[in-house]
Design a protein around this motif. Structure first.
Motif: not given
Length: 217
Positions: A69, A72-73, A92, A99, A160, A163-164, A166-167, A174
């Motif tokens: 995470i 990712l940012v 993503a 990663y 992963a 988690m991607a 979530t953004v 998502n």
């Protein structure tokens, strides 16, 4: 109980499969050579090179020390440079590759190092060159373990991608956030969990079957 369109579920699943497939393919194409270089250039390796080994080992350790995470940012500018945006499945894939490639490299390195050193010495006694040792001795002996490694990497990628999501990365993650958590829809959250469990179980079963078949051969 709130319902959700099957089309939305299907789209989320296809986005997840797309992200995992592309990331795994490119990550494997990058990770396997990295693993081979690590094994070959390590101290007492077939082609020992302390400088190359130190650089590759350091880069892999640095990337692997970052939670996905955060990675990712952190690489948002790089992602925008590559795909022109920072959201969606294509965006993503960029951090997913960064990663998973070092992750695969480290796991495959471990698999290759598990090969009996006596086999390598036998290959050298036959006059085999480094490339021949890798192609005809090292990889075949470690192939079953490498398949299990890629199975583990695939399952890690699925986590992963969640988690991607979530953004705004798309996929099942998502779906869980936008249609489940944000709308207080427990049914959708449970559904996404069940879907992920089924996918992971299928992948693990397939990987274990292939590894077992290769070992028997």
């Amino acid at each position: 109980m709130n319902r959700i369109s099957p089309d939305i579920i299907w789209q989320a699943m296809t986005e997840t499969v797309y992200m995992v497939s592309v990331s795994l393919l490119i990550g494997t194409l990058l990770g396997l050579p990295l693993a081979l270089f690590l094994v070959l250039t390590r101290p007492n390796g077939i082609k020992e090179n302390k400088i190359v080994y130190f650089i590759l080992n350091s880069i892999i350790n640095i990337i692997r020390s970052l939670p996905f995470i955060i990675l990712l940012v952190a690489i948002v500018p790089f992602t925008r440079l590559i795909v022109g945006k920072t959201y969606g499945t294509e965006a993503a894939i960029v951090p997913l590759i960064i990663y998973i490639a070092p992750f695969i490299a480290r796991l495959v390195e471990t698999s290759l190092l598990e090969v009996n050193p006596g086999i390598i010495e036998l290959a050298k006694s036959f006059g085999a060159k480094p490339l021949q040792i890798v192609r005809h001795f090292l990889i075949p002996e470690a192939l079953a373990s490498i398949i299990l490694t890629l199975t583990t990497a695939t399952i890690g990628l699925i986590g992963a991608t969640a988690m991607a999501g979530t953004v705004g990365g798309g996929g099942i993650g998502n779906l869980a956030i936008s249609h489940g958590y944000q709308r207080f829809n427990t049914f959708v959250i449970i559904l996404t969990v069940v879907i992920l469990i089924i996918i992971v179980q299928l992948i693990q079963t397939l990987g274990s079957y292939l590894a077992k078949k290769i070992r028997h051969q």
